[in-house]
Design a protein around this motif. Structure first.
Motif, short mmCIF file in Angstrom:
data_model
loop_
_atom_site.label_atom_id
_atom_site.label_comp_id
_atom_site.label_asym_id
_atom_site.label_seq_id
_atom_site.Cartn_x
_atom_site.Cartn_y
_atom_site.Cartn_z
N HIS A 6 56.33 86.06 24.39
CA HIS A 6 55.50 87.05 25.08
C HIS A 6 54.28 87.41 24.24
O HIS A 6 54.39 88.15 23.26
CB HIS A 6 56.33 88.30 25.36
N HIS A 8 49.72 88.08 24.42
CA HIS A 8 48.53 88.29 25.26
C HIS A 8 47.30 87.81 24.48
O HIS A 8 46.47 88.61 24.05
CB HIS A 8 48.37 89.77 25.61
N GLU A 92 53.56 89.77 33.57
CA GLU A 92 54.68 90.67 33.55
C GLU A 92 54.63 91.63 34.75
O GLU A 92 53.57 92.11 35.11
CB GLU A 92 54.73 91.46 32.24
N HIS A 153 61.33 92.32 28.82
CA HIS A 153 60.49 92.21 27.64
C HIS A 153 60.40 93.55 26.93
O HIS A 153 60.50 94.60 27.55
CB HIS A 153 59.14 91.64 28.08
N ASP A 203 54.34 90.50 21.91
CA ASP A 203 53.55 91.39 22.75
C ASP A 203 52.19 91.62 22.10
O ASP A 203 51.57 92.67 22.28
CB ASP A 203 54.26 92.73 23.01
NI NI Z 1 53.18 92.50 27.32
#
Ligand code: NI
Length: 259
Positions: A6, A8, A92, A153, A203
């Motif tokens: 996960h 970004h 997500e 998550h 994340d």
């Molecule tokens: Ni996220």
């Protein structure tokens, strides 16, 4: 090698050095990354990243806090994007009651529709759930989320909730928070859960582990998370890395990663 389930990397926090950072990841022990979309613009960026980098996969979906931008035309477009190669999940998606906007009914509406979408395209889901444990679980049960499978998550609830999601066949995403001194509840969850349902995540750019807490996060920080999990589970870091790598590939149904 480490699998980051996960990230970004489309975030503007990586605007200055994205290429440099991403091209160095595999040499630093990161085998694969799934870039997760949070909004429509993020879906477009994610598709660019997965076309550019063989070891990056993508999830397409709209984060609960961004669902105000959704409509039926965009949902159809999302479905089309979900069928592209190297798109491995819908996400997500979920509920976030920490923020008041958009209102709960709007969030629920698009959560249900994106769960349906995942079932149609037969992809697992990446769930974001914050301060919304019961509603998330109810909608997932109603929407037969056990059929798509997926991951919760940045898991932030206690062991009772963990049991519910594990019983539905879901994986739990564990990241930087597990290294925080005050993360007692999460440490208990990690001790409690079976190792074969744990996946690692950053994340990033958010949630950097100690000792880099507060700074921009990246997959390069995952060894700190590995270390924390290894101590809680009483197993070697190398075992954490290999088991979570295998779990991530099962979760996203990836057979082999190209470099
Ligand atoms: Ni996220």
């Amino acid at each position: 090698m480490i699998f980051d389930t996960h990230a970004h990397y489309d975030d503007e926090a990586f605007e200055q050095d994205r290429k440099e950072l991403l091209s160095g990841l595999q040499d630093a022990g990161i085998e694969a990354v799934v870039n997760i979309s949070a909004n429509i613009q993020g879906v477009k960026h994610t598709l660019e990243l997965i076309n550019q980098y063989p070891f990056i996969y993508g999830a397409v979906g709209v984060h609960p806090s961004e669902t105000g931008e959704l409509n039926h035309t965009l949902l159809n477009w999302l479905e089309e994007m979900a069928r592209k190669p190297k798109v491995v999940a819908i996400g997500e998606i979920g509920l976030d009651y920490h923020w008041e906007e958009p209102e709960k009914e709007v969030q629920k509406h698009w959560f249900i529709r994106q769960l349906d979408l995942a079932r149609r395209v037969k992809l697992p889901v990446v769930i974001h759930s914050r301060d919304a444990a019961k509603d998330t679980l109810d909608i997932m049960k109603e929407g037969k989320a056990e059929e798509t499978g997926g991951v919760i998550h940045c898991f932030s609830y206690g062991t009772d909730m963990a049991r519910e999601y594990l019983n539905m066949g879901f994986y739990l995403g564990i990241g930087g928070v597990v290294t925080f001194a005050n993360a007692k509840k999460l440490k208990e969850v990690v001790k409690y859960m079976p190792m074969d349902r744990l996946v690692l995540e950053t994340d990033c750019p958010y949630l950097s582990p100690v000792p880099n807490r507060g700074k921009r996060n990246s997959s390069l920080n995952l060894p700190y998370v590995v270390e924390a999990v290894s101590q809680l589970k009483g197993i070697l870091p190398q075992e954490v890395i290999s088991v979570t790598n295998e779990n991530a590939k099962k979760l996203y149904r990836i057979s082999a990663v190209s470099s």
